[in-house]
Design an enzyme around this catalytic site. Structure first.
Site, PDB file in Angstrom:
ATOM      1  N   CYS A   1       0.845  -1.185   0.000  1.00  6.63           N
ATOM      2  CA  CYS A   1       0.000   0.000   0.000  1.00  6.63           C
ATOM      3  C   CYS A   1       0.882   1.237   0.000  1.00  6.63           C
ATOM      4  O   CYS A   1       1.897   1.271   0.696  1.00  6.63           O
ATOM      5  CB  CYS A   1      -0.884  -0.032   1.246  1.00  6.63           C
ATOM      6  SG  CYS A   1      -1.996   1.356   1.407  1.00  6.63           S
TER       7      CYS A   1
ATOM      8  N   HIS B   1      -9.195  -3.700  -2.359  1.00  7.64           N
ATOM      9  CA  HIS B   1      -8.192  -2.985  -1.558  1.00  7.64           C
ATOM     10  C   HIS B   1      -8.546  -1.501  -1.497  1.00  7.64           C
ATOM     11  O   HIS B   1      -8.545  -0.890  -0.422  1.00  7.64           O
ATOM     12  CB  HIS B   1      -6.797  -3.198  -2.172  1.00  7.64           C
ATOM     13  CG  HIS B   1      -5.693  -2.483  -1.466  1.00  7.64           C
ATOM     14  ND1 HIS B   1      -4.680  -3.146  -0.812  1.00  7.64           N
ATOM     15  CD2 HIS B   1      -5.428  -1.163  -1.307  1.00  7.64           C
ATOM     16  CE1 HIS B   1      -3.847  -2.245  -0.274  1.00  7.64           C
ATOM     17  NE2 HIS B   1      -4.284  -1.036  -0.580  1.00  7.64           N
ATOM     18  N   GLU B   2      -8.877  -0.913  -2.652  1.00  3.46           N
ATOM     19  CA  GLU B   2      -9.196   0.521  -2.692  1.00  3.46           C
ATOM     20  C   GLU B   2     -10.528   0.827  -2.011  1.00  3.46           C
ATOM     21  O   GLU B   2     -10.640   1.814  -1.277  1.00  3.46           O
ATOM     22  CB  GLU B   2      -9.187   1.043  -4.138  1.00  3.46           C
ATOM     23  CG  GLU B   2      -7.836   0.923  -4.830  1.00  3.46           C
ATOM     24  CD  GLU B   2      -6.651   1.398  -4.005  1.00  3.46           C
ATOM     25  OE1 GLU B   2      -6.766   2.408  -3.283  1.00  3.46           O
ATOM     26  OE2 GLU B   2      -5.592   0.748  -4.060  1.00  3.46           O
TER      27      GLU B   2
ATOM     28  N   HIS C   1     -10.261   1.119   1.675  1.00  5.10           N
ATOM     29  CA  HIS C   1      -9.789   2.426   2.156  1.00  5.10           C
ATOM     30  C   HIS C   1     -10.962   3.374   2.436  1.00  5.10           C
ATOM     31  O   HIS C   1     -10.897   4.190   3.349  1.00  5.10           O
ATOM     32  CB  HIS C   1      -8.849   3.091   1.144  1.00  5.10           C
ATOM     33  CG  HIS C   1      -7.436   2.631   1.231  1.00  5.10           C
ATOM     34  ND1 HIS C   1      -6.684   2.713   2.384  1.00  5.10           N
ATOM     35  CD2 HIS C   1      -6.618   2.094   0.295  1.00  5.10           C
ATOM     36  CE1 HIS C   1      -5.465   2.248   2.158  1.00  5.10           C
ATOM     37  NE2 HIS C   1      -5.405   1.856   0.901  1.00  5.10           N
TER      38      HIS C   1
END
Length: 183
Positions: free
Chosen positions: A110, A153-154, A157
């Site tokens: 990351c 993953h994004e 966030h």
């Protein structure tokens, strides 16, 4: 132009907050920010620009990584079969997913994490995402394997979740029985 100094690191409160929906249509400022996020990813994958501006290569970037708690992400990458993905998305949402899981054999990294973290990050092998693109079009993306992992993953966030939150603390290299490795 976004550089590494603009990216917040572990410990920054924006990385642990749930981001707010972007009201449609997005403001000029929000569109500009999303375009800059996508530009950063493209620049970070260009060896010359990487060296010149001391960028770390990235395939995805979420607004919270810039300290902006809005539901905006950019992805720019090629999957392991050579298919290209390049999107700036507002309010991405996973609307369906597989039971089967997948994880990157090499683990995840990351741009907001400056240390290596080893372990498998189990995620859905296939997902369908609804979002609004930079041009204001509503889109639906069906993603699998690497592309699905990058997108999850994004989106994590945007919910204040870091990739290492998914790693099994007792056994970092434990692969769930319904998960397969993506090499």
């Amino acid at each position: 132009m976004i550089t590494m100094k603009d990216i917040v690191r572990e410990g920054h409160p924006a990385l642990r907050k749930k981001s707010k929906e972007v009201v449609m249509p997005p403001s000029e400022e929000e569109v500009k920010t999303l375009k800059k996020m996508l530009e950063f990813l493209k620049n970070s994958q260009d060896d010359e620009l990487c060296e010149k501006y001391k960028l770390r290569p990235g395939v995805g970037l979420a607004a919270p990584q810039l300290g902006i708690t809005k539901r905006m992400i950019a992805v720019h990458f090629e999957d392991f079969n050579g298919k290209k993905y390049s999107y700036g998305l507002f309010n991405p949402k996973i609307i369906s997913h597989s039971v089967e899981q997948a994880y990157l054999a090499a683990g995840e990294g990351c741009l907001s994490v400056d240390r290596p973290i080893e372990g498998y990050v189990p995620r859905y092998a296939r997902i369908t995402v609804k979002a609004t693109d930079i041009e204001g079009n509503e889109i639906k993306l069906r993603l699998k394997d690497y592309a699905a992992i990058v997108m999850q993953h994004e989106i994590d966030h945007l919910n204040g979740v870091m990739f290492y939150d998914h790693i099994n603390e007792d056994n970092p290299f434990h692969a769930p029985s319904n998960a397969r490795a993506i090499e």
